[in-house]
Motif scaffolding. Structure first.
Motif, PDB file in Angstrom:
ATOM      1  N   SER A 421       0.735  -1.191   0.054  1.00 47.45           N
ATOM      2  CA  SER A 421      -0.246  -0.154  -0.047  1.00 47.45           C
ATOM      3  C   SER A 421       0.878   1.239  -0.249  1.00 47.45           C
ATOM      4  O   SER A 421       1.805   1.398   0.691  1.00 47.45           O
ATOM      5  N   GLY A 422       0.619   2.151  -0.946  1.00 40.54           N
ATOM      6  CA  GLY A 422       1.580   3.359  -1.040  1.00 40.54           C
ATOM      7  C   GLY A 422       1.325   4.151   0.118  1.00 40.54           C
ATOM      8  O   GLY A 422       2.152   4.801   0.538  1.00 40.54           O
ATOM      9  N   ALA A 423       0.043   4.052   0.901  1.00 38.38           N
ATOM     10  CA  ALA A 423      -0.099   5.055   2.014  1.00 38.38           C
ATOM     11  C   ALA A 423       0.715   4.609   3.064  1.00 38.38           C
ATOM     12  O   ALA A 423       1.483   5.419   3.684  1.00 38.38           O
ATOM     13  N   LEU A 424       0.880   3.177   3.622  1.00 38.15           N
ATOM     14  CA  LEU A 424       1.622   2.601   4.275  1.00 38.15           C
ATOM     15  C   LEU A 424       2.785   2.931   4.114  1.00 38.15           C
ATOM     16  O   LEU A 424       3.676   3.214   5.215  1.00 38.15           O
ATOM     17  N   LEU A 425       3.431   2.858   3.001  1.00 34.28           N
ATOM     18  CA  LEU A 425       5.013   3.258   2.564  1.00 34.28           C
ATOM     19  C   LEU A 425       5.304   4.482   2.953  1.00 34.28           C
ATOM     20  O   LEU A 425       6.394   4.882   3.549  1.00 34.28           O
ATOM     21  N   SER A 426       4.313   5.501   2.755  1.00 33.69           N
ATOM     22  CA  SER A 426       4.572   6.842   2.752  1.00 33.69           C
ATOM     23  C   SER A 426       4.864   7.250   4.318  1.00 33.69           C
ATOM     24  O   SER A 426       5.706   7.846   4.749  1.00 33.69           O
ATOM     25  N   VAL A 427       3.708   6.394   5.067  1.00 35.11           N
ATOM     26  CA  VAL A 427       3.838   6.814   6.556  1.00 35.11           C
ATOM     27  C   VAL A 427       4.989   6.409   7.015  1.00 35.11           C
ATOM     28  O   VAL A 427       5.867   7.104   7.761  1.00 35.11           O
ATOM     29  N   PHE A 428       5.539   5.164   6.853  1.00 37.30           N
ATOM     30  CA  PHE A 428       6.698   4.619   7.118  1.00 37.30           C
ATOM     31  C   PHE A 428       8.052   5.508   6.694  1.00 37.30           C
ATOM     32  O   PHE A 428       8.917   5.633   7.584  1.00 37.30           O
ATOM     33  N   MET A 429       7.961   5.911   5.491  1.00 37.21           N
ATOM     34  CA  MET A 429       9.186   6.728   4.962  1.00 37.21           C
ATOM     35  C   MET A 429       9.121   7.892   5.873  1.00 37.21           C
ATOM     36  O   MET A 429      10.075   8.495   6.216  1.00 37.21           O
ATOM     37  N   PHE A 430       8.077   8.534   5.981  1.00 30.50           N
ATOM     38  CA  PHE A 430       7.935   9.836   6.906  1.00 30.50           C
ATOM     39  C   PHE A 430       8.587   9.591   8.291  1.00 30.50           C
ATOM     40  O   PHE A 430       9.128  10.350   8.725  1.00 30.50           O
ATOM     41  N   LEU A 431       8.114   8.455   8.719  1.00 31.15           N
ATOM     42  CA  LEU A 431       8.682   8.222  10.298  1.00 31.15           C
ATOM     43  C   LEU A 431      10.079   7.994  10.322  1.00 31.15           C
ATOM     44  O   LEU A 431      10.698   8.730  11.268  1.00 31.15           O
ATOM     45  N   VAL A 432      10.471   7.073   9.267  1.00 33.95           N
ATOM     46  CA  VAL A 432      12.140   6.967   9.460  1.00 33.95           C
ATOM     47  C   VAL A 432      12.935   8.162   8.911  1.00 33.95           C
ATOM     48  O   VAL A 432      14.273   8.276   9.239  1.00 33.95           O
ATOM     49  N   LYS A 433      12.467   8.895   7.971  1.00 35.20           N
ATOM     50  CA  LYS A 433      12.965  10.171   7.569  1.00 35.20           C
ATOM     51  C   LYS A 433      13.083  11.305   8.650  1.00 35.20           C
ATOM     52  O   LYS A 433      14.064  11.873   8.785  1.00 35.20           O
ATOM     53  N   PHE A 434      11.972  11.578   9.282  1.00 33.82           N
ATOM     54  CA  PHE A 434      11.687  12.788  10.089  1.00 33.82           C
ATOM     55  C   PHE A 434      11.452  12.333  11.557  1.00 33.82           C
ATOM     56  O   PHE A 434      12.328  12.598  12.465  1.00 33.82           O
ATOM     57  N   ILE A 435      10.383  11.722  11.667  1.00 36.63           N
ATOM     58  CA  ILE A 435       9.794  11.721  12.973  1.00 36.63           C
ATOM     59  C   ILE A 435      10.965  10.949  13.971  1.00 36.63           C
ATOM     60  O   ILE A 435      11.316  11.502  14.950  1.00 36.63           O
ATOM     61  N   ALA A 436      11.208   9.704  13.756  1.00 40.26           N
ATOM     62  CA  ALA A 436      12.229   8.828  14.538  1.00 40.26           C
ATOM     63  C   ALA A 436      13.581   9.739  14.679  1.00 40.26           C
ATOM     64  O   ALA A 436      13.874   9.878  15.880  1.00 40.26           O
ATOM     65  N   PRO A 437      14.140  10.171  13.699  1.00 33.24           N
ATOM     66  CA  PRO A 437      15.612  10.849  13.940  1.00 33.24           C
ATOM     67  C   PRO A 437      15.308  12.127  14.890  1.00 33.24           C
ATOM     68  O   PRO A 437      16.105  12.361  15.935  1.00 33.24           O
ATOM     69  N   ILE A 438      14.087  12.761  14.490  1.00 32.07           N
ATOM     70  CA  ILE A 438      14.341  14.220  15.053  1.00 32.07           C
ATOM     71  C   ILE A 438      13.767  13.687  16.550  1.00 32.07           C
ATOM     72  O   ILE A 438      14.314  14.494  17.528  1.00 32.07           O
TER      73      ILE A 438
END
Ligand code: PHE
Length: 454
Positions: A421-438
């Protein structure tokens, strides 16, 4: 590069994968450490922050580790050499191997305590004792110089022996047998604990948050513990990921493992806090919390004698399925990067870690006066690994997947040839790119004082 052309060990079945990963995740972290640090940092407020970290950081970092491992088919260090040749990303692996050393050194000590409590249970050592006597039993034992050291060594030898047998015959087989039984025992304990007089104060403590109690140190510990309890940030799940077959649904594995781990930690909390309040024990008791609380519950239970034996046996087994996953990080690294046999690598790693472990054990007693940054050796190993190395490891793992590895390759590895699912992938990418590191960076900077939220 020892086994480039040689078939790697693989987990045999889907259930084997879940059992091994859940076996790694569920351990002393859930049953021993979670209650005692929740007790120190205010109960419910700590629990909620910890759950938020599990969701926003734990889940995506776990998926990232499995992707890295399965794609590269290598250990925590070698994986980055394969996926990002000629770059410094591989040093994440060195960080992970170091964390494994430190964690296993104190983990083996606590597992040794659990072995002692099997023996005490068999001797019926808790009955007819007051809560004070039960507490002093713990202190006398853990501060003595010989017995806890021997039991730690016994546990480390058992860990090494299973790791030598190898992935399929050792790790998978031992992890899938006894886990469900542990859940049954915890449920039984929780029911008894909740029915004790004065239990309500314990449930309020665990579930009614008072966020004014939360400190910067508490938030950092919640973050560190989210990593610790899910076995993240040091390459355990990179290493295990490398043994997972290509058709395994990684997203499902991640969700199931995280759910199992979280449910067991909360169950342990429900088993312990009502009893803590019912018996007038301080929730801030520290590393001895379960050992000074639960024996009081056992000897009020019908069948408590058998229950306590079973509980400490299962706690020891849960510790073992985690400790083998920690040792495996070091062994896979030695074996693949230095071309040593599995046996040689395991013996070497077990000896080195056990030596550190002896220091941890002695630091409860004879070496207690020796403090580094105000902590004894045991607490120092715990603090550096869980609160520093694991979050830093997790930060870089998230950055690696988010910014270096990228969305397309993530999709390839996770979809198993199907669609995602594209949505799932987008949420995951957003989390690993921004939320988790920040989020990790903010918590760490707050701690060292670069930012100040109190
Ligand atoms: N997750 C394990 C536990 O909760 C400990 C662990 C930490 C295992 C890090 C592997 C890596 O007991």
């Amino acid at each position: 590069m020892a086994d480039k052309n040689q078939a790697r060990d693989k987990f045999g079945s889907r259930f084997g994968v879940i059992a091994a990963a859940a076996g790694s995740a569920v351990g002393l972290g859930n049953i021993w450490k979670f209650p005692y640090i929740a007790g120190i940092y205010g109960g419910a407020a700590f629990l909620f922050v910890y759950l938020a970290f599990i969701l926003a950081i734990g889940l995506p970092v776990m998926l990232s580790e499995l992707i890295i491992g399965r794609k590269s088919q290598r250990n925590a260090f070698g994986a980055f050499k394969v996926l990002a040749p000629g770059t410094p990303w591989k040093y994440i692996g060195i960080l992970g191997v170091s964390a494994a050393f430190l964690i296993l050194s104190f983990y083996g000590v606590v597992a040794g305590w659990s072995v002692q409590y099997i023996i005490l249970s068999i001797q019926d050592g808790f009955s007819n004792r007051s809560p004070e006597q039960i507490a002093s039993l713990f202190t006398t034992f853990t501060t003595s110089p010989i017995r806890p050291v021997i039991l730690q060594l016994v546990f480390m030898i058992a860990t090494g022996a299973i790791v030598i047998i190898g992935v399929k015959k050792g790790i998978e087989k031992y992890t899938k047998i006894l886990m469900p039984l542990l859940v049954v025992i915890l449920v039984g304990l929780a029911i008894k604990s909740v029915s004790l007089e004065g239990a309500k104060a314990g449930l309020d403590f665990l579930f009614k948050p008072d966020f004014s109690k939360l400190t910067g140190e508490g938030v950092l510990s919640a973050l560190g513990h989210a990593f610790f309890t899910l076995s993240l940030g040091m390459g355990t799940l990179i290493t295990y990921g490398s043994y997972i077959q290509k058709n395994n649904n990684l997203v499902r594995t991640v969700i199931e493992v995280t759910l199992a781990d979280t449910v067991i930690a909360i169950l342990a909390g429900i088993a312990i806090f009502p009893a803590v309040f019912a018996f007038g024990i301080e929730p801030t008791e520290g590393p001895g919390l379960i050992f000074v609380t639960l024996p009081n519950v056992f000897h009020q239970m019908p069948g408590g004698f058998l229950f306590s034996i079973l509980f400490f046996v299962l706690l020891t087994v849960a510790a073992l399925t985690s400790s083998i996953s920690i040792l495996e990080v070091v062994v896979a690294y030695f074996k693949e990067e230095f071309n040593i046999s599995r046996k040689g690598a395991t013996v070497l790693a077990t000896i080195l870690i056990s030596m550190l472990g002896v220091l941890c054990s002695l630091s409860m007693g004879v070496l207690e006066p020796v403090k580094i940054f105000g902590l004894n050796f045991f607490d120092l190993m715990d603090w550096i690994s869980a609160n520093l190395l694991l979050p830093i490891g997790g930060l870089f793992i998230a950055l690696f997947i988010g910014w270096f590895f990228g969305r397309k390759k993530v999709e390839e590895e996770v979809a198993n040839g199907g669609k995602l699912s594209g949505a799932l992938l987008s949420v995951f990418m957003f989390l690993v790119k921004f939320i988790a590191p920040i989020a990790i960076a903010i918590v760490l900077m707050n701690k060292v004082g670069l930012l100040n939220f109190g």
